[in-house]
Design a protein around this motif. Sequence first.
Motif, mmCIF file in Angstrom:
data_model
loop_
_atom_site.group_PDB
_atom_site.id
_atom_site.type_symbol
_atom_site.label_atom_id
_atom_site.label_comp_id
_atom_site.label_asym_id
_atom_site.label_seq_id
_atom_site.Cartn_x
_atom_site.Cartn_y
_atom_site.Cartn_z
ATOM 1 N N HIS A 290 -1.890 2.062 -40.840
ATOM 2 C CA HIS A 290 -1.229 0.801 -40.497
ATOM 3 C C HIS A 290 -1.865 0.180 -39.251
ATOM 4 C CE1 HIS A 290 1.913 -2.175 -39.831
ATOM 5 N NE2 HIS A 290 2.068 -1.707 -38.600
ATOM 6 N N HIS A 291 -2.101 0.986 -38.227
ATOM 7 C CA HIS A 291 -2.718 0.462 -37.005
ATOM 8 C C HIS A 291 -4.188 0.103 -37.231
ATOM 9 C CE1 HIS A 291 0.706 1.013 -34.385
ATOM 10 N NE2 HIS A 291 0.862 2.259 -34.829
ATOM 11 N N LEU A 292 -4.880 0.841 -38.079
ATOM 12 C CA LEU A 292 -6.255 0.468 -38.426
ATOM 13 C C LEU A 292 -6.290 -0.880 -39.140
ATOM 14 C CD1 LEU A 292 -7.929 3.777 -39.683
ATOM 15 C CD2 LEU A 292 -8.547 2.451 -37.662
ATOM 16 N N ASP A 293 -5.310 -1.106 -39.997
ATOM 17 C CA ASP A 293 -5.207 -2.383 -40.696
ATOM 18 C C ASP A 293 -5.019 -3.527 -39.705
ATOM 19 O OD1 ASP A 293 -4.795 -4.033 -43.135
ATOM 20 O OD2 ASP A 293 -2.762 -4.203 -42.371
ATOM 21 N N GLU A 294 -4.178 -3.321 -38.712
ATOM 22 C CA GLU A 294 -3.973 -4.350 -37.686
ATOM 23 C C GLU A 294 -5.246 -4.597 -36.897
ATOM 24 O OE1 GLU A 294 -0.695 -2.764 -35.477
ATOM 25 O OE2 GLU A 294 0.784 -3.924 -36.620
ATOM 26 N N GLN A 295 -5.963 -3.521 -36.557
ATOM 27 C CA GLN A 295 -7.203 -3.679 -35.806
ATOM 28 C C GLN A 295 -8.250 -4.442 -36.614
ATOM 29 O OE1 GLN A 295 -8.037 -3.342 -32.871
ATOM 30 N NE2 GLN A 295 -10.258 -3.178 -32.789
ATOM 31 N N ALA A 296 -8.355 -4.133 -37.911
ATOM 32 C CA ALA A 296 -9.318 -4.833 -38.764
ATOM 33 C C ALA A 296 -9.001 -6.323 -38.837
ATOM 34 C CB ALA A 296 -9.325 -4.221 -40.166
ATOM 35 N N GLN A 297 -7.719 -6.676 -38.879
ATOM 36 C CA GLN A 297 -7.351 -8.095 -38.908
ATOM 37 C C GLN A 297 -7.691 -8.776 -37.588
ATOM 38 O OE1 GLN A 297 -3.401 -8.969 -40.874
ATOM 39 N NE2 GLN A 297 -3.311 -6.731 -40.908
ATOM 40 N N ARG A 298 -7.582 -8.052 -36.481
ATOM 41 C CA ARG A 298 -7.965 -8.643 -35.196
ATOM 42 C C ARG A 298 -9.469 -8.896 -35.117
ATOM 43 N NH1 ARG A 298 -3.634 -5.310 -33.129
ATOM 44 N NH2 ARG A 298 -5.030 -3.515 -32.952
ATOM 45 N N LEU A 299 -10.249 -8.097 -35.836
ATOM 46 C CA LEU A 299 -11.696 -8.268 -35.807
ATOM 47 C C LEU A 299 -12.160 -9.465 -36.623
ATOM 48 C CD1 LEU A 299 -12.813 -4.537 -36.182
ATOM 49 C CD2 LEU A 299 -12.824 -5.935 -34.110
ATOM 50 N N GLY A 300 -11.324 -9.987 -37.529
ATOM 51 C CA GLY A 300 -11.712 -11.129 -38.347
ATOM 52 C C GLY A 300 -11.004 -11.117 -39.677
ATOM 53 N N SER A 301 -11.010 -12.269 -40.330
ATOM 54 C CA SER A 301 -10.262 -12.399 -41.579
ATOM 55 C C SER A 301 -10.925 -11.668 -42.743
ATOM 56 C CB SER A 301 -10.099 -13.889 -41.937
ATOM 57 O OG SER A 301 -11.383 -14.500 -42.052
ATOM 58 N N ASP A 302 -12.224 -11.395 -42.653
ATOM 59 C CA ASP A 302 -12.927 -10.760 -43.771
ATOM 60 C C ASP A 302 -13.440 -9.378 -43.397
ATOM 61 O OD1 ASP A 302 -14.746 -11.668 -41.941
ATOM 62 O OD2 ASP A 302 -16.195 -12.381 -43.414
ATOM 63 N N ARG A 303 -12.812 -8.740 -42.408
ATOM 64 C CA ARG A 303 -13.236 -7.411 -41.966
ATOM 65 C C ARG A 303 -12.417 -6.359 -42.709
ATOM 66 N NH1 ARG A 303 -17.156 -10.304 -40.458
ATOM 67 N NH2 ARG A 303 -17.478 -10.730 -38.248
ATOM 68 N N MET A 304 -12.892 -5.963 -43.866
ATOM 69 C CA MET A 304 -12.140 -5.020 -44.683
ATOM 70 C C MET A 304 -12.913 -3.716 -44.836
ATOM 71 S SD MET A 304 -10.115 -7.148 -47.608
ATOM 72 C CE MET A 304 -11.568 -7.673 -48.490
ATOM 73 N N ALA A 305 -12.152 -2.659 -45.041
ATOM 74 C CA ALA A 305 -12.746 -1.337 -45.217
ATOM 75 C C ALA A 305 -11.778 -0.471 -45.997
ATOM 76 C CB ALA A 305 -13.060 -0.697 -43.870
ATOM 77 N N THR A 306 -12.315 0.534 -46.663
ATOM 78 C CA THR A 306 -11.473 1.558 -47.272
ATOM 79 C C THR A 306 -11.469 2.773 -46.345
ATOM 80 O OG1 THR A 306 -13.281 2.565 -48.521
ATOM 81 C CG2 THR A 306 -12.086 0.738 -49.560
ATOM 82 N N CYS A 307 -10.398 3.541 -46.400
ATOM 83 C CA CYS A 307 -10.284 4.691 -45.507
ATOM 84 C C CYS A 307 -9.310 5.702 -46.093
ATOM 85 C CB CYS A 307 -9.816 4.250 -44.116
ATOM 86 S SG CYS A 307 -9.702 5.586 -42.903
ATOM 87 N N LEU A 308 -9.625 6.969 -45.921
ATOM 88 C CA LEU A 308 -8.716 8.041 -46.300
ATOM 89 C C LEU A 308 -8.525 8.930 -45.074
ATOM 90 C CD1 LEU A 308 -8.503 9.847 -49.638
ATOM 91 C CD2 LEU A 308 -8.419 11.212 -47.564
ATOM 92 N N TYR A 309 -7.258 9.189 -44.729
ATOM 93 C CA TYR A 309 -6.915 9.950 -43.525
ATOM 94 C C TYR A 309 -6.018 11.110 -43.944
ATOM 95 C CZ TYR A 309 -5.496 10.768 -38.653
ATOM 96 O OH TYR A 309 -5.275 11.322 -37.411
ATOM 97 N N ALA A 310 -6.444 12.326 -43.626
ATOM 98 C CA ALA A 310 -5.700 13.515 -44.027
ATOM 99 C C ALA A 310 -5.506 14.428 -42.815
ATOM 100 C CB ALA A 310 -6.442 14.265 -45.131
ATOM 101 N N VAL A 311 -4.383 15.118 -42.766
ATOM 102 C CA VAL A 311 -4.092 16.082 -41.707
ATOM 103 C C VAL A 311 -3.809 17.434 -42.356
ATOM 104 C CG1 VAL A 311 -2.543 16.725 -39.835
ATOM 105 C CG2 VAL A 311 -3.226 14.331 -40.123
ATOM 106 N N TYR A 312 -4.600 18.422 -41.968
ATOM 107 C CA TYR A 312 -4.444 19.774 -42.509
ATOM 108 C C TYR A 312 -3.763 20.667 -41.478
ATOM 109 C CZ TYR A 312 -5.731 24.558 -43.808
ATOM 110 O OH TYR A 312 -5.690 25.893 -44.106
ATOM 111 N N ASP A 313 -2.726 21.382 -41.924
ATOM 112 C CA ASP A 313 -1.993 22.320 -41.086
ATOM 113 C C ASP A 313 -2.279 23.731 -41.598
ATOM 114 O OD1 ASP A 313 -0.204 23.928 -39.714
ATOM 115 O OD2 ASP A 313 1.428 22.478 -39.793
#
Length: 564
Positions: A290-313
């Motif tokens: 969610h915060h990465l999405d906000e940061q990408a929007q601050r960088l510009g209207s066409d700054r898009m990326a895919t991302c996968l984030y996982a946490v292993y315990d």
Amino acid sequence: MRRDGDRLRFVGAATRRIARGIDLDEIVMGLCRATVPTFSDAILVYLRDPLPVGEERPSGALVLRLRRTDRIPEEPDTDGGTMPALQVQTDLVTTAELCEVRPGGALAEVLRGVRPVFADAPAARAALPDLLGDGRTVPSGQRAILAPLRGRRRVIGAAVFLRRPDRPAFENDDLLVAAQLATHSALGIDKTVLYGREAYIADELQRTMLPETLPRPTGVRLASRYLPAAETARVGGDWYNAIPLPGSRVALVVGDVMGHSMTSAAIMGQLRTTAQTLAGLDLPPQEVLHHLDEQAQRLGSDRMATCLYAVYDPVAHRITIANAGHPPPVLLHLGGRAEVLRVPPGAPIGVGGVDFEAVELDAPAGATLLLYTDGLVESRLRDVWTGIEQLRERLAATAQLTGPDHPPPLEALCDDVLDMLGPGDRDDDIALLAARFDGIAPSDVAYWYLEPEDATPSRARRLARSALERWGLQELNDSVELLVSEVVTNAVRYATRPVTLRLLRTDVLRCEVGDDVPQLPRLRQARATDEGGRGLYLVNKLARRWGATRLSTGKVVWFELNHS
């Protein structure tokens, strides 16, 4: 008119051939192949050494280097011998030359004039010996044309077109043809050199922002690979990272910025840094996206990326995954079964206004999780889902070679995955991150909740001692009791909720103390008159490693000790 029409058709075909070149050598070769033998019997192409880039101002003397020559082959004469392709010294078109252009000299004047000239023109007659060296000459009459190669801002070289004496001499209209060939070649070379420098900078930028080495967190082994795109596609914005988290957990991240340019590499760097900062706050995976999405929007209207984030315990043997439009991970089980994990796909970051969903899955010991970017599974020759299925089959086949009880070596597994790529499968960058789950056995974990009261430090010492005796690590009793007492005392002094104490036995003994106070402790040198302030000093002196991490619910202070 017929000759004029022939010239127009030749110029059109020749410029198209030159324009097809995608690098410096191909453009120069296109000029040579388009010219010989249709327009000339031989050609010499000289380029500045080194070639200037963009707005760069060349320093030092102007030096030209013979980059390439081409000529028609020698033909047998009627007496059975050979007829030289050109009645000039043989090494004129075969020997590489360096020529320093003297300021104010004849060659400098011709290059400054930009327009092609016949070799027997006064200026060219004086310039060519400087260019060819050793007093070489060309056939008399209008048998040669000297054409400067001018890019967008400066002369970058010269071309010499040569004809045999038995062939019609060049005409005035041929100077226009030479000018067209020189202009198209020079602009193509200028653009290629500039693009090559940009691609080099972007590639270096991307590589410096990828981790040089992977961490070695407890309970998991990691391996990674990165392959740049093929030369035609150039630099993209793929990245990966592995970030140790409190509680012996580790965050696994892979992402792909859309596009192939220096801008993509720069955006990748910003998003990667943001993800690393967010991981330090120990936010849930869906909140990180969610915060990465906000940061990408601050960088510009066409700054898009895919991302996968996982946490292993590794203690719980669980993994939590959130996805933002990225290809799903593949889990290779110890028995050899490869499974494409069912993870909600989500929208790419940068779209805005969307929620991300996290799923929690089993991460059994001995299993291997593979995170990757779409360059591994998608190309002009196959769609992404076909590629994912091929990847799953490849992993399963590799596991069968080592048997059901022995997972394939992690580094070899990564290499084998990349071997599945065919000649047409390198359209995009490829980032690959593999995690082998070893986990931490429940018998190697001791965990307690302690009320924040005066008696808690002494109770913590007793609990730690009992755990060490159970594990046969009595030689650490004195050090562990002292350090646990100091860290727990600092925690209960300010905590308002129960303090956590956890001991982990792996290749080292790790102690973690958590509380609800976000302020991190700082190491300081206590004065002789101070009654306290020596706790962290002792930890720093006795522990193998130590640290403190702020959490959304407080902080964790930890230390590690070696054991036999």
